[in-house]
Design a protein around this motif. Structure first.
Motif, PDB file in Angstrom:
ATOM      1  N   SER A 103      19.273  -5.052   2.569  1.00  0.00           N
ATOM      2  CA  SER A 103      18.831  -3.704   2.634  1.00  0.00           C
ATOM      3  C   SER A 103      17.378  -3.461   1.881  1.00  0.00           C
ATOM      4  O   SER A 103      17.183  -4.085   0.878  1.00  0.00           O
ATOM      5  N   VAL A 104      16.621  -2.765   2.529  1.00  0.00           N
ATOM      6  CA  VAL A 104      15.285  -2.474   2.085  1.00  0.00           C
ATOM      7  C   VAL A 104      15.428  -1.324   1.090  1.00  0.00           C
ATOM      8  O   VAL A 104      15.996  -0.449   1.243  1.00  0.00           O
ATOM      9  N   GLU A 105      14.958  -1.822  -0.073  1.00  0.00           N
ATOM     10  CA  GLU A 105      15.250  -0.799  -1.387  1.00  0.00           C
ATOM     11  C   GLU A 105      14.069   0.042  -1.806  1.00  0.00           C
ATOM     12  O   GLU A 105      13.945   0.994  -2.367  1.00  0.00           O
ATOM     13  N   SER A 106      12.859  -0.867  -1.719  1.00  0.00           N
ATOM     14  CA  SER A 106      11.651  -0.269  -2.342  1.00  0.00           C
ATOM     15  C   SER A 106      10.626  -1.076  -1.805  1.00  0.00           C
ATOM     16  O   SER A 106      10.736  -2.418  -1.210  1.00  0.00           O
ATOM     17  N   GLU A 107       9.354  -0.590  -1.598  1.00  0.00           N
ATOM     18  CA  GLU A 107       8.039  -1.157  -1.254  1.00  0.00           C
ATOM     19  C   GLU A 107       8.083  -2.636  -2.183  1.00  0.00           C
ATOM     20  O   GLU A 107       7.450  -3.529  -1.598  1.00  0.00           O
ATOM     21  N   GLU A 108       7.987  -2.417  -3.390  1.00  0.00           N
ATOM     22  CA  GLU A 108       7.804  -3.543  -4.199  1.00  0.00           C
ATOM     23  C   GLU A 108       8.680  -4.590  -3.890  1.00  0.00           C
ATOM     24  O   GLU A 108       8.330  -5.958  -4.028  1.00  0.00           O
ATOM     25  N   GLN A 109      10.088  -4.172  -3.866  1.00  0.00           N
ATOM     26  CA  GLN A 109      11.025  -5.195  -3.731  1.00  0.00           C
ATOM     27  C   GLN A 109      10.794  -5.937  -2.158  1.00  0.00           C
ATOM     28  O   GLN A 109      10.954  -7.408  -2.075  1.00  0.00           O
ATOM     29  N   ILE A 110      10.564  -5.040  -1.163  1.00  0.00           N
ATOM     30  CA  ILE A 110      10.735  -5.864   0.064  1.00  0.00           C
ATOM     31  C   ILE A 110       9.236  -6.789   0.168  1.00  0.00           C
ATOM     32  O   ILE A 110       9.344  -7.805   0.877  1.00  0.00           O
ATOM     33  N   ILE A 111       8.432  -6.367  -0.262  1.00  0.00           N
ATOM     34  CA  ILE A 111       7.002  -7.269  -0.055  1.00  0.00           C
ATOM     35  C   ILE A 111       7.298  -8.356  -0.945  1.00  0.00           C
ATOM     36  O   ILE A 111       6.744  -9.564  -0.724  1.00  0.00           O
ATOM     37  N   ALA A 112       7.775  -8.344  -2.268  1.00  0.00           N
ATOM     38  CA  ALA A 112       7.914  -9.402  -3.174  1.00  0.00           C
ATOM     39  C   ALA A 112       8.830 -10.441  -2.530  1.00  0.00           C
ATOM     40  O   ALA A 112       8.468 -11.556  -2.390  1.00  0.00           O
ATOM     41  N   LEU A 152       5.259  -2.397   6.275  1.00  0.00           N
ATOM     42  CA  LEU A 152       3.995  -2.769   5.060  1.00  0.00           C
ATOM     43  C   LEU A 152       4.277  -4.296   4.738  1.00  0.00           C
ATOM     44  O   LEU A 152       3.283  -5.023   4.626  1.00  0.00           O
ATOM     45  N   ALA A 153       5.499  -4.582   4.571  1.00  0.00           N
ATOM     46  CA  ALA A 153       5.666  -5.951   4.445  1.00  0.00           C
ATOM     47  C   ALA A 153       5.208  -7.100   5.610  1.00  0.00           C
ATOM     48  O   ALA A 153       4.723  -8.184   5.386  1.00  0.00           O
ATOM     49  N   LYS A 154       5.422  -6.554   6.763  1.00  0.00           N
ATOM     50  CA  LYS A 154       4.924  -7.278   8.038  1.00  0.00           C
ATOM     51  C   LYS A 154       3.294  -7.340   7.907  1.00  0.00           C
ATOM     52  O   LYS A 154       2.875  -8.447   8.021  1.00  0.00           O
ATOM     53  N   GLN A 155       2.826  -6.323   7.455  1.00  0.00           N
ATOM     54  CA  GLN A 155       1.245  -6.176   7.423  1.00  0.00           C
ATOM     55  C   GLN A 155       0.958  -7.112   6.320  1.00  0.00           C
ATOM     56  O   GLN A 155      -0.065  -7.989   6.410  1.00  0.00           O
ATOM     57  N   ALA A 156       1.484  -7.232   5.284  1.00  0.00           N
ATOM     58  CA  ALA A 156       1.272  -8.029   4.036  1.00  0.00           C
ATOM     59  C   ALA A 156       1.321  -9.558   4.265  1.00  0.00           C
ATOM     60  O   ALA A 156       0.609 -10.345   3.550  1.00  0.00           O
TER      61      ALA A 156
END
Length: 339
Positions: A103-112, A152-156
Motif C-alpha cells: 500500500s502507498v503510505e506517503s510521498e517519501e515512501q513510494i518515491i524511495a 508522482l512516483a511515476k513522474q520521478a
C-alpha cells in the motif's frame, strides 16, 4: 470454431469468406500471426460445414473449440499475446518484474521504493491505493490520495503503474494508471469485468482463492468479449488445508495456463506465500516454470508497514534477487525443452 488460413491468402477470397461467415450470424475475430492468419468464430457454429470450409483454396485447417472460453483459448491465437506498457512489455520472451509496496503510505515512501526497485531492474511499479481487507478494521488504503502519490512516483522514475480497482466508481480516478489490477476477491465480479472490457487499459487478472484454471480463463473471457484483449493472468496462491503459508502457490498454474491460453502469465510470490523467507525461492521457481513476469512486494521498512509487512521484502534483498531472476530466465529460455 477456428479457421487456419494459408500464408498470404488471396484478399478477395478472404473477404468473401468473412462476409459469408458473418451472414450466418457469427462474429469473426481475426488474428494475424507471423506464419498464419487465424479466424476465430464466436457464435453458434453447429450448422457450419467444416468440410466445405476445409475445401477452400485459402484454408489450411479447421478446428472446433470445445472449451467454453474462446478468445482466451490457445487455439484461438497462433502466437502468444504480448502486452506493451510504456517502454516495457509483458510476454514475448521477456521477464517483467513489477515491484513496490502493498500500500502507498506517503510521498517519501513510494518515491524511495520506486527509485530503489527501478535501479534493481523492475520495469513496472506496483502499489495499493484501495485495499480489500478481510477485516473492516484493517487499513483500507488512502484511495485517491494514494493514486496521486503513485503518479508522482511515476513522474520521478518513469515506471508505469499497476494498482487495484475494487469497484466501477473508482475507474474515473485511474487516468494515470497503466495497468488495472482485478484482485482475487473480484475475479468473478462479472459486472466489473464486463465494464473493464469496454475500456482500453491492460487488465491484470488475479486468480481467485479457490478458482480453477477454467474459471480464471472464463473471467478473462468476460473482459475479452467486451473488446479488451490485453489481459495478464496472475497466479497468487490458492487456499488449501495448509496453514504454514498464507496461501499455497500453485506453480503448476504457469505451464498449465500457458498450455490452455495465449495470454501472458505472471506470479505473485508475496501473496502466494505470505512469508519473506519463501519469496526468493518461489520467485525463482516461477521463472523456471516459464512465468512471463513477477509481482513482488517491496517496502523500505516492512516492520512499520500499514499492510502486509510480513510478506514485503526490503530493497536490498530485492536488489540481490532481481539479477538472479533475470539470469535464471536467460538460462531457462535459451532453448525450448519439449517431449
Amino acid at each position: 470454431m477456428v479457421i487456419i488460413l494459408k500464408k498470404d491468402p488471396e484478399k478477395e477470397q478472404l473477404a468473401n469468406l468473412i462476409n459469408w461467415l458473418e451472414s450466418k450470424g457469427l462474429s469473426v475475430h481475426r488474428n494475424d500471426g507471423v506464419s498464419h492468419l487465424v479466424l476465430g468464430l464466436i457464435g453458434d457454429t453447429s450448422k457450419i460445414d467444416m468440410d466445405l470450409i476445409q475445401a477452400l483454396d485459402i484454408v489450411d485447417g479447421v478446428k472446433r473449440i470445445q472449451e467454453p472460453y474462446k478468445k482466451a483459448n490457445r487455439k484461438f491465437a497462433s502466437e502468444d499475446t504480448v502486452i506493451r506498457v510504456g517502454n516495457t512489455q509483458i510476454g514475448g520472451g521477456t521477464l517483467t518484474i513489477m515491484a513496490g509496496p502493498c500500500s502507498v503510505e506517503s510521498e517519501e515512501q513510494i518515491i524511495a521504493v520506486a527509485q530503489a526497485v527501478k535501479e534493481s531492474g523492475a520495469t513496472i511499479l506496483r502499489g495499493g491505493a484501495f485495499k480489500p481487507r478481510s477485516s473492516p478494521y484493517s487499513f483500507q488504503g488512502y484511495g485517491a490520495e494514494a493514486l496521486r502519490l503513485l503518479s508522482l512516483a511515476k513522474q520521478a522514475t518513469g515506471l508505469p503503474i499497476v494498482t487495484e480497482l475494487m469497484e466501477l466508481s473508482q475507474l474515473e480516478l485511474f487516468d494515470d494508471v497503466d495497468i488495472i489490477q482485478v484482485g482475487a476477491r473480484n475475479m468473478q465480479n462479472f459486472n466489473l469485468l464486463k465494464e473493464l472490457g469496454h475500456q482500453k487499459k491492460p487488465v491484470l487478472l488475479k486468480r481467485g482463492m479457490s478458482a480453477t484454471y477454467e474459471e480464471l480463463l472464463m473471467s478473462a473471457e468476460y473482459i475479452m468479449s467486451g473488446g479488451n484483449e490485453n489481459i495478464i493472468l496472475c497466479e497468487r496462491g490458492i487456499r488449501t488445508f495448509e496453514t504454514y503459508s498464507r496461501n499455497t502457490l500453485d506453480i503448476t498454474a504457469v505451464p498449465a495456463l500457458k498450455h490452455l491460453s495465449h495470454l501472458p502469465v505472471i506470479v505473485d510470490p508475496s501473496h502466494g506465500t505470505g512469508k519473506v523467507a519463501l519469496i526468493p525461492s518461489m520467485a525463482m521457481a516461477a521463472v523456471a516454470a516459464g512465468a512471463d513476469g513477477l509481482m513482488i512486494e517491496v517496502h523500505n521498512d516492512p516492520a512499520k508497514a500499514l499492510c502486509d509487512g510480513s510478506q514485503s521484502i526490503k530493497p536490498d534483498l530485492f536488489a540481490r534477487l532481481a539479477p538472479r531472476l533475470r539470469a535464471l530466465h536467460q538460462v531457462t529460455h535459451s532453448e525450448e525443452v519439449t517431449e
